[in-house]
Each structure stands twice: as C-alpha cells, then as structure tokens.
Design a protein around this motif. Sequence first.
Motif, short mmCIF file in Angstrom:
data_model
loop_
_atom_site.label_atom_id
_atom_site.label_comp_id
_atom_site.label_asym_id
_atom_site.label_seq_id
_atom_site.Cartn_x
_atom_site.Cartn_y
_atom_site.Cartn_z
N GLY A 26 0.80 -1.22 0.00
CA GLY A 26 0.00 0.00 0.00
C GLY A 26 0.83 1.26 0.00
N TRP A 27 2.15 1.14 0.08
CA TRP A 27 3.02 2.31 0.16
C TRP A 27 3.75 2.54 -1.14
CZ3 TRP A 27 1.95 5.30 3.95
CH2 TRP A 27 1.59 4.80 5.19
N LEU A 28 3.96 3.78 -1.45
CA LEU A 28 4.80 4.15 -2.58
C LEU A 28 6.20 4.46 -2.07
CD1 LEU A 28 2.35 6.66 -4.32
CD2 LEU A 28 2.89 4.35 -5.08
N GLU A 83 6.48 11.37 -4.29
CA GLU A 83 6.70 12.75 -4.70
C GLU A 83 6.17 12.99 -6.11
OE1 GLU A 83 10.43 15.78 -5.32
OE2 GLU A 83 10.62 14.19 -3.84
N GLU A 84 6.40 12.04 -7.01
CA GLU A 84 5.92 12.16 -8.38
C GLU A 84 4.39 12.15 -8.41
OE1 GLU A 84 5.68 12.36 -12.54
OE2 GLU A 84 7.34 12.83 -11.20
N THR A 85 3.78 11.24 -7.66
CA THR A 85 2.32 11.15 -7.61
C THR A 85 1.72 12.42 -7.03
OG1 THR A 85 2.48 8.75 -7.39
CG2 THR A 85 0.38 9.76 -6.78
N ARG A 86 2.31 12.91 -5.92
CA ARG A 86 1.81 14.14 -5.29
C ARG A 86 1.82 15.32 -6.26
NH1 ARG A 86 4.74 13.72 0.63
NH2 ARG A 86 2.92 12.91 1.73
N SER A 87 2.75 15.33 -7.19
CA SER A 87 2.83 16.45 -8.13
C SER A 87 1.77 16.36 -9.22
CB SER A 87 4.22 16.51 -8.76
OG SER A 87 4.41 15.45 -9.67
N VAL A 139 -1.58 14.19 -8.85
CA VAL A 139 -2.97 13.86 -8.48
C VAL A 139 -3.21 14.17 -7.00
CG1 VAL A 139 -3.21 12.02 -10.20
CG2 VAL A 139 -2.41 11.46 -7.93
N PRO A 140 -4.44 14.49 -6.63
CA PRO A 140 -4.74 14.67 -5.21
C PRO A 140 -4.55 13.35 -4.46
CG PRO A 140 -6.50 15.55 -6.59
CD PRO A 140 -5.59 14.77 -7.49
N ILE A 141 -4.11 13.44 -3.21
CA ILE A 141 -3.89 12.28 -2.36
C ILE A 141 -4.97 12.27 -1.29
CG2 ILE A 141 -2.25 11.15 -0.80
CD1 ILE A 141 -1.18 11.30 -3.64
N LEU A 142 -5.54 11.08 -1.01
CA LEU A 142 -6.60 10.95 -0.02
C LEU A 142 -6.01 10.73 1.37
CD1 LEU A 142 -9.62 10.77 0.63
CD2 LEU A 142 -9.46 8.30 0.19
N TYR A 143 -6.49 11.52 2.31
CA TYR A 143 -6.09 11.45 3.72
C TYR A 143 -7.31 11.26 4.60
CZ TYR A 143 -1.28 13.10 3.03
OH TYR A 143 0.03 13.19 2.67
N VAL A 144 -7.06 10.80 5.82
CA VAL A 144 -8.06 10.88 6.89
C VAL A 144 -7.45 11.76 7.98
CG1 VAL A 144 -9.23 8.69 6.46
CG2 VAL A 144 -7.24 8.72 7.95
N GLU A 145 -8.28 12.53 8.63
CA GLU A 145 -7.85 13.34 9.76
C GLU A 145 -8.85 13.11 10.88
OE1 GLU A 145 -5.22 16.94 8.60
OE2 GLU A 145 -7.26 17.37 7.96
N ALA A 146 -8.34 13.19 12.11
CA ALA A 146 -9.20 13.00 13.28
C ALA A 146 -8.98 14.12 14.27
CB ALA A 146 -8.91 11.65 13.93
N VAL A 147 -10.09 14.59 14.81
CA VAL A 147 -10.07 15.53 15.92
C VAL A 147 -10.40 14.68 17.15
CG1 VAL A 147 -11.10 17.61 16.91
CG2 VAL A 147 -10.90 17.39 14.41
N PRO A 148 -9.38 14.30 17.93
CA PRO A 148 -9.64 13.47 19.11
C PRO A 148 -10.29 14.31 20.21
CG PRO A 148 -7.26 13.73 18.78
CD PRO A 148 -7.96 14.53 17.73
N VAL A 149 -11.32 13.76 20.82
CA VAL A 149 -12.01 14.48 21.89
C VAL A 149 -12.20 13.58 23.10
CG1 VAL A 149 -13.23 16.09 20.35
CG2 VAL A 149 -14.31 13.92 20.98
N HIS A 187 -1.63 18.57 -3.44
CA HIS A 187 -3.07 18.78 -3.38
C HIS A 187 -3.60 17.53 -2.67
CE1 HIS A 187 -7.13 19.20 -5.76
NE2 HIS A 187 -7.28 19.31 -4.45
N ALA A 188 -4.24 17.72 -1.52
CA ALA A 188 -4.73 16.58 -0.73
C ALA A 188 -6.17 16.81 -0.34
CB ALA A 188 -3.87 16.41 0.53
N VAL A 189 -6.91 15.71 -0.26
CA VAL A 189 -8.30 15.74 0.19
C VAL A 189 -8.36 14.91 1.47
CG1 VAL A 189 -10.67 15.09 -0.37
CG2 VAL A 189 -9.15 15.98 -2.17
N ALA A 190 -8.88 15.51 2.55
CA ALA A 190 -8.90 14.85 3.84
C ALA A 190 -10.32 14.68 4.35
CB ALA A 190 -8.09 15.65 4.86
#
Length: 180
Positions: free
Chosen positions: A11-13, A19-23, A25-35, A120-123
């Motif tokens: 699953g890893w590049l 770096e080439e992919t990031r330049s 296409v957008p990369i998909l992320y998840v982010e969490a706000v822990p509470v 360019h990332a989408v989270a």
Amino acid sequence: MSVRTPDPNPGWLSDIALEETRSRVPILYVEAVPVRVDSLGLVESVGVLLRGSATGEMTHTLVSGRVMHGESVREALMRNLEKDLGPTAFPQLPVSTVPFTVGEYFPLPGVSPLHDPRQHAVALTYVVPVTGDCAPRQDALELSWLTPDELMRREILDNMEGGRGALVREALAHLGALPA
C-alpha cells in the motif's frame, strides 16, 4: 513469466514515487479531531499534537495520514489514530464513515484556508472520542488536551499546521461546543 518477490508494504509508494504522484494527483487522507467527552457526550477537551515542522518551527496539528491502496477508510482512520496517539488510546470510531467535513489542501496558499506545500490533498475529517491513555508517537512531540475555550485562543488556532485551526473551529461548531 517472471517470479517477483511480493512487496512487503504493497500500500506504500517509494519516496520518489510518492513525490511524483503528489505532483500530479490529489492524495486521499483521513484526519481525526480526538475528543474527550463527559457521560452526556459533551466535549470536555480536544487533543492537539505538537510537532516540529520541516522548517524547524513548532506547530500544533491533528491526527492525520494517508489512506493506503487497498485500505478502507475505517482501517486508515484506526491506523493513523494508533500511529499518532499510541496503542492504548482506545478511540471510538464513528458508526458511519461519513466525515463531518472534507478538507481540501492546496499547494498554493490562499486557494483555501488549508495549505500543504507538498501536494493537493483531500482529507476526510472525523471527530473521534478517545477513552484511553494517549502517548504520542512517530513525529509528535506532545499531545495536549485543551478545553474548547483554551483551544479557541488565537495563538493556538493560528499556530495550527496547514490552517487546521479552521478544521478545529468547524469541528467544535459541528459538535455544538464552540465557545460563545
């Protein structure tokens, strides 16, 4: 036909491929706000990580990481929570994988409140209650639990990496915990 040794981390590049992919296409992320929440489910505190940036500055940030190829959003969220908060954080993942918001990071500042000079990332961003003991790992130096009032101080929000203060403000509004 050639026989190849299976990639141990499929699953890893590689750094160069990432770096080439990031330049391109957008990369998909998840982010969490822990509470931390009380017995009625009301927010008592929000966890923010302290990290050193690439430029040597200390910044606050949230739990964040890429979604790997072949990994579900739920698996990515759990992996990144454990990576950043430690194995005894005991996060309570949301029943639905629908995020409370979608953050879009652009490499050029000013396009949106969120900025990541690498890509360019989408989270997909989630609020995740945490019940266990947290011990920051990886590149996080410290985890601070701040009340909504403490968190809304300008010096905290403005110091959040990549404009994440906007996500924190949106999370508190979503939860009805935004201080008056």
